[in-house]
Design an enzyme around this catalytic site. Structure first.
Site, mmCIF file in Angstrom:
data_model
loop_
_atom_site.group_PDB
_atom_site.id
_atom_site.type_symbol
_atom_site.label_atom_id
_atom_site.label_comp_id
_atom_site.label_asym_id
_atom_site.label_seq_id
_atom_site.Cartn_x
_atom_site.Cartn_y
_atom_site.Cartn_z
ATOM 1 N N GLU A 50 39.929 36.522 42.262
ATOM 2 C CA GLU A 50 40.239 35.656 43.407
ATOM 3 C C GLU A 50 40.285 34.166 43.056
ATOM 4 O O GLU A 50 39.553 33.342 43.620
ATOM 5 C CB GLU A 50 39.246 35.910 44.547
ATOM 6 C CG GLU A 50 39.231 37.345 45.025
ATOM 7 C CD GLU A 50 38.409 37.564 46.290
ATOM 8 O OE1 GLU A 50 37.814 36.586 46.787
ATOM 9 O OE2 GLU A 50 38.366 38.697 46.785
ATOM 10 N N GLU A 82 39.156 45.646 45.365
ATOM 11 C CA GLU A 82 38.054 45.487 46.330
ATOM 12 C C GLU A 82 38.557 45.869 47.702
ATOM 13 O O GLU A 82 39.666 45.498 48.096
ATOM 14 C CB GLU A 82 37.537 44.040 46.395
ATOM 15 C CG GLU A 82 36.622 43.615 45.276
ATOM 16 C CD GLU A 82 36.098 42.190 45.473
ATOM 17 O OE1 GLU A 82 35.952 41.733 46.631
ATOM 18 O OE2 GLU A 82 35.839 41.527 44.449
#
Length: 504
Positions: free
Chosen positions: A210, A419
Site C-alpha cells: 500500500e 488482503e
C-alpha cells in the site's frame, strides 16, 4: 466452488503489527518511525494514536510455528509475511557506496550494486534478525505453504525517517523518509541484500504494501494517525514519485541477486510484485459530471498511479490522468510480475468546482469523500446504502471487490487478493463477510475470467492496527494479550469450510 486446484488460500501478516509482544521484552524493535510515533506523548494526548503499544502485541516473532500450525490445520496453502527493514539494518547503510545513474529527467534510472557493496552491507546487517526470518520462512515451507514476502509495510528505520522531527519542523528537517530521494538508494541496498541472503528460500517478493497509503495518509490526512501527520500536497507528489522509482530499483536488485528457484512451480527464481490497496471511487450522483470528474481524479490518484508506473512506466507526476509522451519512463516500464489487491470497501465521491485547482493544478473538480459510505461510516451501524458497517466504521461492500479486480486486470498481470477482512470483535459480521467476498471472487474467476490466483485473508490473528492499536479485531483467532493464547472465532471454521469446498 469453481477454483483451480492450484488456487492459493492464505492469510496475510506484517512485521510491525504482529511480531512484537514477548513478555520479557525480547524481540522488541524500537528502531522504527512507527514505534516512536505511537509512543509520542503529544500524539497520545491529542488522540492521534490509541495509546496502545506494539511491544504488548501478539508475539508472532516467538510463536510463529504455532500460528503456522493453526493455519495449516485450517487447510491454507499460502502465507504472506513482512520483513522489518529496521531489524535487518538497525543502523544506517548510507556509507555503503553504490553507483547511481540518472535519466535525462533527473530521476534515478539505475543503481549499480556489486559484490563489494554486498560485503559492506554484510558488516552492517543484524545477522541474528536475518537468521530468525530464515527460520520463520523455513518453518512455513516445511509445513507446505507457498510463501510471499513483503519488504516494506509502512514502517521505516528511524535513521531513514524521524516523524517527530519532520512534524515539528514542517518537513524542513528529518531524516524525512520517502520525501528524501536518498531513501530510494537505501531501499535498493536493503532489497539487494535480503534477496542475496534469503533468495534460496523465497521466490515470491513484494516490494511495498500500500505505497499510496504512505503518501495520502501521511501527507494529506493528518487525522488518519499516520506519520508524519503534516498536510502537504507537494509532499504527496514527491513521495509518490520516490516510491514508484524505489519499486523499480528494488525490482532490479531482487532480480539480480535472487537467482535460485526455491519452488518448482515458481515462474522465475524472483517473481516480484506490488501490493496495492484498491478503493473503487464512485460518483455520488450517477450522470453528474462534476461528481464523475472528481471520482476519476480520485481513481487516478489512488488506484491508477502506482500500477501504471510499475507496469507501463507512466509516471503521472501531476496526477491529471493525461498520458503525455514525456511521462512514459523507460527506466520504470515493465517492472511488475504480479499485482496484489488489498480490498476493504469503496469511496463515494462528491465533486467541488474550484477554479484555482483547475487553472494551477489541472484538477477538474476537487474530490470530497461522502460520509456514511465506504470508509466514512459510523461503527456498527448501517451505511446510507443500507449496508452493515464494521467496528472500524467501514461499509461492507463485497461487490466492490469485483470492481477492484477488473480495474487492476487491465495491467495484464496475475492478480492476488492479498488482503481482505473486517474489524469485528464479536465475530457477527465476519462469517458472512467471508462467504460474500469469496462468492464475488468466484464470479471474477469463472464468469469474468480474470487471472486471479489466490486469496489472503487479513488476518489469522488479531493484530496491532496502526494508530488504532489493539481495539480493532481483524483476526480469525482472538489473542489474549496477557497469555498470548490464540482463541478461535467461528469465522475460522467458516474459512476452513470455504477452502474445503473449493477443493471438491
Amino acid at each position: 466452488m469453481g477454483f483451480d486446484s492450484k488456487f492459493l488460500w492464505g492469510v496475510s501478516s506484517s512485521g510491525f503489527q504482529f511480531e512484537m509482544g514477548y513478555p520479557s521484552g525480547e524481540g522488541v524493535d524500537a528502531n522504527t518511525d512507527w514505534f516512536i510515533w505511537v509512543h509520542d506523548k503529544e500524539n497520545i494526548r491529542r488522540g492521534v494514536v490509541s495509546g496502545d503499544f506494539p511491544e504488548n502485541g501478539v508475539n508472532y516473532w516467538s510463536l510463529y510455528a504455532k500460528d503456522h500450525e493453526i493455519a495449516r490445520k485450517l487447510g491454507l496453502n499460502a502465507y504472506r509475511i513482512g520483513l522489518e527493514w529496521s531489524r535487518i539494518f538497525p543502523k544506517s547503510t548510507a556509507a555503503v557506496e553504490v553507483g547511481v545513474e540518472r535519466a535525462s529527467d533527473g530521476n534515478i534510472s539505475s543503481i549499480n550494486l556489486d559484490d563489494k557493496a554486498l560485503e559492506a552491507l554484510e558488516k552492517l546487517a543484524d545477522r541474528n534478525a536475518l537468521d530468525h526470518y530464515r527460520l520463520i520462512v523455513k518453518d512455513l515451507r516445511m509445513k507446505g505453504f507457498k510463501v510471499f514476502v513483503c519488504l516494506n509495510h509502512f514502517t521505516l528505520p528511524l535513521w531513514i525517517h524521524n516523524p517527530i522531527t519532520a512534524r515539528a519542523t514542517r518537513l524542513k528537517h528529518g531524516p524525512k523518509g520517502w520525501l528524501d530521494e536518498t531513501t530510494v538508494v537505501e531501499f535498493a541496498k536493503y532489497a539487494a541484500y535480503v534477496a542475496y541472503r534469503l533468495g534460496d528460500i523465497i521466490d515470491c517478493w513484494a516490494t511495498f504494501n500500500e505505497p499510496m497509503a504512505v503518501c495520502e495518509a501521511g501527507y494529506m490526512l493528518p487525522e488518519s494517525g499516520f506519520p508524519p501527520g503534516v498536510s502537504s500536497f507537494r509532499a504527496v507528489k514527491k513521495t509518490a514519485k520516490n516510491l514508484a522509482v524505489a519499486h523499480a530499483r528494488a525490482y532490479d536488485a531482487i532480480k539480480k541477486f535472487d537467482t535460485f528457484r526455491a519452488d518448482d512451480d515458481s515462474p522465475t527464481p524472483a517473481w516480484v510484485g506490488l501490493i496495492h490497496n484498491v478503493i473503487p471511487a464512485q460518483p455520488l450522483r450517477a450522470g453528474g459530471k462534476i461528481d464523475a470528474d472528481a471520482a476519476r481524479f480520485m481513481d487516478n490518484l489512488h488506484n491508477q498511479f502506482f500500477p501504471r508506473a510499475a507496469a507501463e512506466g507512466w509516471l503521472d507526476e501531476n496526477f491529471n490522468g493525461v498520458k503525455e509522451k514525456s511521462e512514459v519512463k523507460g527506466y520504470l516500464v515493465q517492472h511488475l510480475d504480479w499485482l496484489g489487491v488489498n480490498y476493504y470497501t469503496r469511496f463515494v465521491i462528491r465533486g467541488k468546482s474550484n477554479l484555482l485547482a483547475r487553472l494551477f493544478a489541472g484538477i477538474p473538480a476537487i474530490p470530497e469523500i461522502v460520509s456514511n459510505y465506504g470508509f466514512g461510516c459510523q461503527p456498527n451501524s448501517v451505511s446510507a446504502a443500507g449496508k452493515p458497517t464494521s467496528d472500524m466504521g467501514w461499509e461492507i461492500y463485497p461487490e466492490g471487490l469485483l470492481e477492484a479486480l477488473k480495474a487492476m486486470a487491465v495491467f495484464g498481470k496475475p492478480l492476488y487478493v492479498t488482503e481482505n477482512g473486517v474489524a469485528d470483535a464479536e465475530d457477527k459480521l465476519r462469517p458472512k463477510f467471508l462467504e460474500e467476498h469469496v462468492a464475488v471472487l468466484e464470479k471474477a474467476v469463472n464468469e469474468e475470467k480474470l487471472d486471479v490466483r489466490g486469496y489472503f485473508h487479513w488476518a489469522l490473528t488479531d493484530n496491532y492496527e496502526w494508530a488504532k492499536g489493539f481495539k480493532m479485531k481483524f483476526g480469525l483467532y482472538a489473542v489474549d494479550l496477557e497469555t498470548k493464547r490464540r482463541i478461535p472465532r467461528k469465522s475460522a471454521k467458516t474459512y476452513q469450510r470455504i477452502i474445503e469446498k473449493s477443493k471438491i
